[in-house]
Design a protein around this motif. Structure first.
Motif, PDB file in Angstrom:
ATOM      1  N   ARG A 184      36.991 -21.535  60.211  1.00 34.07           N
ATOM      2  CA  ARG A 184      35.666 -20.968  60.494  1.00 34.07           C
ATOM      3  C   ARG A 184      34.952 -21.759  61.582  1.00 34.07           C
ATOM      4  O   ARG A 184      33.731 -21.940  61.555  1.00 34.07           O
ATOM      5  CB  ARG A 184      34.822 -20.958  59.219  1.00 34.07           C
ATOM      6  CG  ARG A 184      35.433 -20.207  58.055  1.00 34.07           C
ATOM      7  CD  ARG A 184      35.609 -18.731  58.351  1.00 34.07           C
ATOM      8  NE  ARG A 184      34.338 -18.073  58.579  1.00 34.07           N
ATOM      9  CZ  ARG A 184      34.209 -16.802  58.917  1.00 34.07           C
ATOM     10  NH1 ARG A 184      35.302 -16.065  59.071  1.00 34.07           N
ATOM     11  NH2 ARG A 184      33.029 -16.275  59.112  1.00 34.07           N
ATOM     12  N   HIS A 185      35.693 -22.212  62.555  1.00 32.73           N
ATOM     13  CA  HIS A 185      35.086 -22.967  63.651  1.00 32.73           C
ATOM     14  C   HIS A 185      34.129 -22.062  64.430  1.00 32.73           C
ATOM     15  O   HIS A 185      34.438 -20.884  64.663  1.00 32.73           O
ATOM     16  CB  HIS A 185      36.177 -23.503  64.580  1.00 32.73           C
ATOM     17  CG  HIS A 185      35.695 -24.545  65.541  1.00 32.73           C
ATOM     18  ND1 HIS A 185      35.389 -25.832  65.162  1.00 32.73           N
ATOM     19  CD2 HIS A 185      35.459 -24.493  66.884  1.00 32.73           C
ATOM     20  CE1 HIS A 185      35.002 -26.519  66.219  1.00 32.73           C
ATOM     21  NE2 HIS A 185      35.030 -25.731  67.265  1.00 32.73           N
ATOM     22  N   PRO A 186      32.976 -22.572  64.846  1.00 35.72           N
ATOM     23  CA  PRO A 186      31.971 -21.715  65.516  1.00 35.72           C
ATOM     24  C   PRO A 186      32.345 -21.376  66.957  1.00 35.72           C
ATOM     25  O   PRO A 186      31.775 -21.913  67.920  1.00 35.72           O
ATOM     26  CB  PRO A 186      30.695 -22.570  65.444  1.00 35.72           C
ATOM     27  CG  PRO A 186      31.182 -23.979  65.426  1.00 35.72           C
ATOM     28  CD  PRO A 186      32.470 -23.953  64.646  1.00 35.72           C
ATOM     29  N   TRP A 187      33.296 -20.457  67.120  1.00 34.07           N
ATOM     30  CA  TRP A 187      33.736 -20.105  68.480  1.00 34.07           C
ATOM     31  C   TRP A 187      32.653 -19.362  69.249  1.00 34.07           C
ATOM     32  O   TRP A 187      32.601 -19.428  70.478  1.00 34.07           O
ATOM     33  CB  TRP A 187      35.000 -19.254  68.389  1.00 34.07           C
ATOM     34  CG  TRP A 187      36.155 -19.943  67.750  1.00 34.07           C
ATOM     35  CD1 TRP A 187      36.759 -19.624  66.569  1.00 34.07           C
ATOM     36  CD2 TRP A 187      36.854 -21.095  68.251  1.00 34.07           C
ATOM     37  NE1 TRP A 187      37.781 -20.495  66.301  1.00 34.07           N
ATOM     38  CE2 TRP A 187      37.865 -21.409  67.315  1.00 34.07           C
ATOM     39  CE3 TRP A 187      36.728 -21.880  69.392  1.00 34.07           C
ATOM     40  CZ2 TRP A 187      38.735 -22.468  67.484  1.00 34.07           C
ATOM     41  CZ3 TRP A 187      37.595 -22.941  69.557  1.00 34.07           C
ATOM     42  CH2 TRP A 187      38.582 -23.228  68.629  1.00 34.07           C
ATOM     43  N   LYS A 188      31.782 -18.641  68.543  1.00 35.83           N
ATOM     44  CA  LYS A 188      30.714 -17.926  69.245  1.00 35.83           C
ATOM     45  C   LYS A 188      29.756 -18.883  69.952  1.00 35.83           C
ATOM     46  O   LYS A 188      29.176 -18.540  70.986  1.00 35.83           O
ATOM     47  CB  LYS A 188      29.930 -17.057  68.253  1.00 35.83           C
ATOM     48  CG  LYS A 188      30.669 -15.802  67.825  1.00 35.83           C
ATOM     49  CD  LYS A 188      29.766 -14.931  66.974  1.00 35.83           C
ATOM     50  CE  LYS A 188      30.459 -13.628  66.602  1.00 35.83           C
ATOM     51  NZ  LYS A 188      29.583 -12.749  65.779  1.00 35.83           N
ATOM     52  N   GLN A 189      29.601 -20.065  69.385  1.00 41.99           N
ATOM     53  CA  GLN A 189      28.692 -21.035  70.007  1.00 41.99           C
ATOM     54  C   GLN A 189      29.219 -21.491  71.353  1.00 41.99           C
ATOM     55  O   GLN A 189      28.438 -21.855  72.243  1.00 41.99           O
ATOM     56  CB  GLN A 189      28.506 -22.233  69.064  1.00 41.99           C
ATOM     57  CG  GLN A 189      27.473 -23.240  69.518  1.00 41.99           C
ATOM     58  CD  GLN A 189      26.073 -22.652  69.609  1.00 41.99           C
ATOM     59  OE1 GLN A 189      25.757 -21.682  68.919  1.00 41.99           O
ATOM     60  NE2 GLN A 189      25.241 -23.234  70.456  1.00 41.99           N
ATOM     61  N   TYR A 190      30.532 -21.477  71.546  1.00 46.20           N
ATOM     62  CA  TYR A 190      31.088 -21.827  72.854  1.00 46.20           C
ATOM     63  C   TYR A 190      30.623 -20.851  73.931  1.00 46.20           C
ATOM     64  O   TYR A 190      30.458 -21.235  75.090  1.00 46.20           O
ATOM     65  CB  TYR A 190      32.617 -21.845  72.790  1.00 46.20           C
ATOM     66  CG  TYR A 190      33.194 -23.053  72.106  1.00 46.20           C
ATOM     67  CD1 TYR A 190      33.646 -24.143  72.827  1.00 46.20           C
ATOM     68  CD2 TYR A 190      33.275 -23.121  70.723  1.00 46.20           C
ATOM     69  CE1 TYR A 190      34.176 -25.264  72.198  1.00 46.20           C
ATOM     70  CE2 TYR A 190      33.801 -24.224  70.082  1.00 46.20           C
ATOM     71  CZ  TYR A 190      34.243 -25.295  70.827  1.00 46.20           C
ATOM     72  OH  TYR A 190      34.765 -26.392  70.197  1.00 46.20           O
ATOM     73  N   LEU A 191      30.425 -19.601  73.547  1.00 45.22           N
ATOM     74  CA  LEU A 191      29.923 -18.619  74.515  1.00 45.22           C
ATOM     75  C   LEU A 191      28.489 -18.948  74.928  1.00 45.22           C
ATOM     76  O   LEU A 191      28.117 -18.774  76.097  1.00 45.22           O
ATOM     77  CB  LEU A 191      29.991 -17.219  73.912  1.00 45.22           C
ATOM     78  CG  LEU A 191      31.389 -16.707  73.546  1.00 45.22           C
ATOM     79  CD1 LEU A 191      31.300 -15.307  72.961  1.00 45.22           C
ATOM     80  CD2 LEU A 191      32.294 -16.724  74.761  1.00 45.22           C
ATOM     81  N   LYS A 192      27.688 -19.440  73.986  1.00 49.42           N
ATOM     82  CA  LYS A 192      26.318 -19.840  74.332  1.00 49.42           C
ATOM     83  C   LYS A 192      26.322 -21.062  75.239  1.00 49.42           C
ATOM     84  O   LYS A 192      25.512 -21.150  76.174  1.00 49.42           O
ATOM     85  CB  LYS A 192      25.520 -20.119  73.056  1.00 49.42           C
ATOM     86  CG  LYS A 192      25.330 -18.895  72.175  1.00 49.42           C
ATOM     87  CD  LYS A 192      24.505 -19.238  70.942  1.00 49.42           C
ATOM     88  CE  LYS A 192      24.316 -18.013  70.055  1.00 49.42           C
ATOM     89  NZ  LYS A 192      23.509 -18.323  68.838  1.00 49.42           N
ATOM     90  N   VAL A 193      27.227 -21.995  74.974  1.00 48.73           N
ATOM     91  CA  VAL A 193      27.348 -23.159  75.856  1.00 48.73           C
ATOM     92  C   VAL A 193      27.758 -22.716  77.255  1.00 48.73           C
ATOM     93  O   VAL A 193      27.221 -23.170  78.268  1.00 48.73           O
ATOM     94  CB  VAL A 193      28.358 -24.165  75.289  1.00 48.73           C
ATOM     95  CG1 VAL A 193      28.571 -25.326  76.256  1.00 48.73           C
ATOM     96  CG2 VAL A 193      27.872 -24.701  73.942  1.00 48.73           C
ATOM     97  N   GLY A 194      28.719 -21.794  77.331  1.00 49.86           N
ATOM     98  CA  GLY A 194      29.144 -21.288  78.632  1.00 49.86           C
ATOM     99  C   GLY A 194      28.032 -20.551  79.362  1.00 49.86           C
ATOM    100  O   GLY A 194      27.908 -20.669  80.586  1.00 49.86           O
ATOM    101  N   ALA A 195      27.213 -19.795  78.621  1.00 49.46           N
ATOM    102  CA  ALA A 195      26.089 -19.092  79.261  1.00 49.46           C
ATOM    103  C   ALA A 195      25.071 -20.069  79.827  1.00 49.46           C
ATOM    104  O   ALA A 195      24.540 -19.870  80.929  1.00 49.46           O
ATOM    105  CB  ALA A 195      25.434 -18.154  78.245  1.00 49.46           C
TER     106      ALA A 195
END
Length: 489
Positions: A307-318
Motif C-alpha cells: 500500500r505504498h502511496p504511489w499517488k503522492q509521487y504524482l503530486k511531487v512530480g506536479a
C-alpha cells in the motif's frame, strides 16, 4: 576496308572553341547501363540502411540491456506454452484451445511487472465475467425457444457491447480497466455468437478460461522471477533523477546569466545538457502517471510496501513541474537579446547566486531524502536559509542606485529627451528585475515541493535519522554495565 567501316560506324561530335580548337564529346551511356547504375545505387542504399538499423539496434541493446532481457523472457514464455502443441498428452487435454494461451502471452506480456499483472488480471476478469454472462443468456435463450434465440442474442450483444464501450470513456475505468473492458466485449460476443451453432458452449467457455489462466500465470511467474522490472521502482528513480536535474538546471541558468558557470570550453556540451535537464521534468508527466498506475498493481517488493502511496509521487512530480516552468522562463531571460549593464549585474550577482545556491541545496536535500527514504533533519534549516537569501535579494533590489532607474531629467518637464532617457533605463533593467522575480517565485514553489515530499515521508513511513542511528548502534548488554552500588560497597 574493315577498319574504315568501323571508323565510319562511330559517330564523333566535336565542339569548336573560340580559339579555333575543338573538343570531342564522349557518347552518352546506353539505357541498360543507366538502369544498372540505378539498380546498383538502390541496392547499396538499402544495404546501408540495413547496416545503420542493426548498428542502432546494437547500441540500444548495449545502452539498455533490460530491454534485451525482456525480449528473451517473452521468447521463453512462448517456448514453454508451445509445449501444449508439441507434447501429445498436453495437446489432447487442451486441444486447439492451446492457441488462446499463446495469444494471451503475446498481448499481455509487458516490460514491467505492474503492467503485466494489470493486463493479466484484466484479461482473466474480463473473460470470466463475459463468459459467465454469455452462458447465463444462453440458458435463458434455451428456455425461451429456438425462434427467439437470434433476437435475444442480438439484443444482449447490442446492449452490453454499447454499455461497456461507453464505460471505456470514463476516466477512472479507462485508466485501470480499459483492457479488461475490451476483452469483455470480445469474449461476450464470441461466446454468444458461437453458442448459436455450437452445442457444447459450456465446454468451450471453460477451455477458453483455462488456457487464458495458464498463459497469464506463466507471464506473471516469468516477469516476477527472472530479472523483474518494477514499475514502482522505475517511478521512484525517475522522480529522484528529475530532482537532481532540476537543481543542476537552476544553478546552471543563474550562473550562466552572471557568467559564473565555471565550465571550460571543452565541457560546454555536457554543461548545456545539465542546464537543460529541467526539460526532462516538463515532459515526464505521462510517464509518471503510467508508472504510478502500474505500480498500484504490484506486490510488496524491496523497500516498497503493498500500500505504498504511489499517488503522492504524482503530486511531487506536479510540484517539480511547477518549478521547472519557472526555470524555463529563467532560461529565456538568460538568452534574452536585451543586455543588462555590467554594473547592474555586479550589483545583484552575489545575492542572486546565493539564492540559487540555497534553493538548489533544498532540492538536493529533498532528493537525498527520497533516495535514502529517511526524514531529513536539515530541510527546515535549509528552507530558512533560502528565505533569508530571498529577503536579502529583495533588499538589494530596492537599493539599486537611483541613477540606474530614474536618471536625472533634462531641463523642461515635457522634454522628449527626458522621456526617451527614462525609457531606455527601464528597458535596460527589466531583464534583471524579471530574473529576480522569477528566482523569488522559484523559492515559493520549492516550498511546495518540500511540503509534498514531507507528506510522502509521512505516508510512506520514512524513518527518522535518530531511528537509523539507533538501529546501527549495537545493543548494550546488561552484563557490561557496571553496578555502581556494588562499587560503592
Amino acid at each position: 576496308m574493315a577498319q574504315q567501316k568501323e571508323l565510319r560506324s562511330v559517330t564523333e561530335w566535336r565542339i569548336k572553341m573560340t580559339d579555333g580548337s575543338s573538343e570531342a564529346l564522349a557518347p552518352e551511356a546506353g539505357l541498360a547501363c543507366r538502369a544498372w547504375l540505378a539498380v546498383k545505387g538502390l541496392i547499396m542504399g538499402l544495404i546501408l540502411k540495413v547496416c545503420n538499423f542493426f548498428e542502432k539496434a546494437w547500441n540500444l541493446g548495449q545502452n539498455e540491456p533490460r530491454k534485451v532481457i525482456h525480449c528473451l523472457k517473452v521468447g521463453m514464455a512462448l517456448t514453454v506454452v508451445s509445449l501444449f502443441y508439441y507434447m501429445r498428452p498436453l495437446y489432447e487435454g487442451m486441444g486447439g484451445n492451446a492457441m488462446w494461451a499463446v495469444m494471451t502471452i503475446v498481448v499481455v506480456f509487458e516490460n514491467t511487472v505492474g503492467a503485466t499483472i494489470c493486463k493479466c488480471l484484466n484479461r482473466i476478469c474480463g473473460t470470466f465475467i463475459a463468459g459467465s454472462l454469455a452462458i447465463g443468456i444462453h440458458w435463458i435463450v434455451s428456455q425461451s425457444g429456438k425462434e427467439f434465440e437470434p433476437f435475444i442474442n442480438g439484443i444482449s450483444v447490442f446492449l452490453l457491447a454499447s454499455a461497456v464501450t461507453f464505460s471505456r470513456f470514463i476516466p477512472s475505468v479507462k485508466k485501470r480497466f480499459d483492457y479488461g473492458a475490451m476483452i469483455f466485449i470480445l469474449t461476450f460476443s464470441l461466446v454468444t455468437v458461437s453458442g448459436y451453432r455450437v452445442d457444447k458452449l459450456l465446454e468451450l467457455a471453460n477451455n477458453r478460461v483455462y488456457t487464458i489462466i495458464i498463459g497469464t500465470a506463466l507471464c506473471i511467474m516469468i516477469t516476477m522471477i527472472i530479472c523483474p522490472i518494477w514499475a514502482g521502482e522505475e517511478l521512484y528513480m525517475l522522480i529522484t533523477r528529475n530532482m537532481d536535474k532540476l537543481a543542476y538546471s537552476l544553478d546552471g541558468c543563474v550562473g550562466e546569466y552572471f557568467n559564473d558557470s565555471g565550465s571550460s570550453s571543452d565541457d560546454d556540451k555536457e554543461c548545456d545538457k545539465k542546464f537543460l535537464g529541467y526539460k526532462c521534468v516538463l515532459t515526464s508527466k505521462a510517464t509518471e502517471e503510467a508508472m504510478a498506475n502500474f505500480a498500484r498493481w504490484e506486490p510488496a517488493h524491496g523497500r516498497f510496501n503493498f500500500r505504498h502511496p504511489w499517488k503522492q509521487y504524482l503530486k511531487v512530480g506536479a510540484s517539480m513541474r511547477a518549478c521547472a516552468y519557472c526555470i524555463d522562463a529563467l532560461d529565456g531571460c538568460v538568452n534574452s537579446e536585451n543586455e543588462v549593464p555590467e554594473s547592474m549585474k555586479k550589483h545583484m550577482s552575489n545575492i542572486a547566486l546565493k539564492v540559487s545556491s540555497e534553493s538548489s541545496r533544498v532540492i538536493k536535500e529533498l532528493a537525498r531524502t527520497m533516495k535514502t527514504m529517511t526524514k531529513s533533519s536539515t530541510v527546515d534549516y535549509l528552507v530558512g536559509e533560502m528565505n533569508n537569501a530571498v529577503l536579502e535579494l529583495q533588499e538589494d533590489l530596492k537599493s539599486l542606485p537611483t541613477s540606474f532607474i530614474n536618471p536625472q531629467p533634462l531641463q523642461g518637464a515635457d522634454c522628449p529627451e527626458k522621456k526617451k532617457t527614462r525609457t531606455v533605463a527601464l528597458m535596460d533593467i527589466m531583464p534583471l528585475v524579471t530574473l529576480t522575480s522569477l528566482l523569488i517565485e522559484i523559492t515559493t514553489r520549492i516550498e511546495g515541493m518540500v511540503n509534498e515530499v514531507e507528506e510522502l515521508a509521512e505516508m510512506g513511513e520514512y524513518k527518522s535519522v535518530a531511528d537509523e542511528k539507533n538501529q546501527k548502534q549495537p545493543a548494550v548488554s546488561k552484563t557490561n554495565v557496571p553496578d555502581e552500588h556494588k562499587e560503592e560497597v
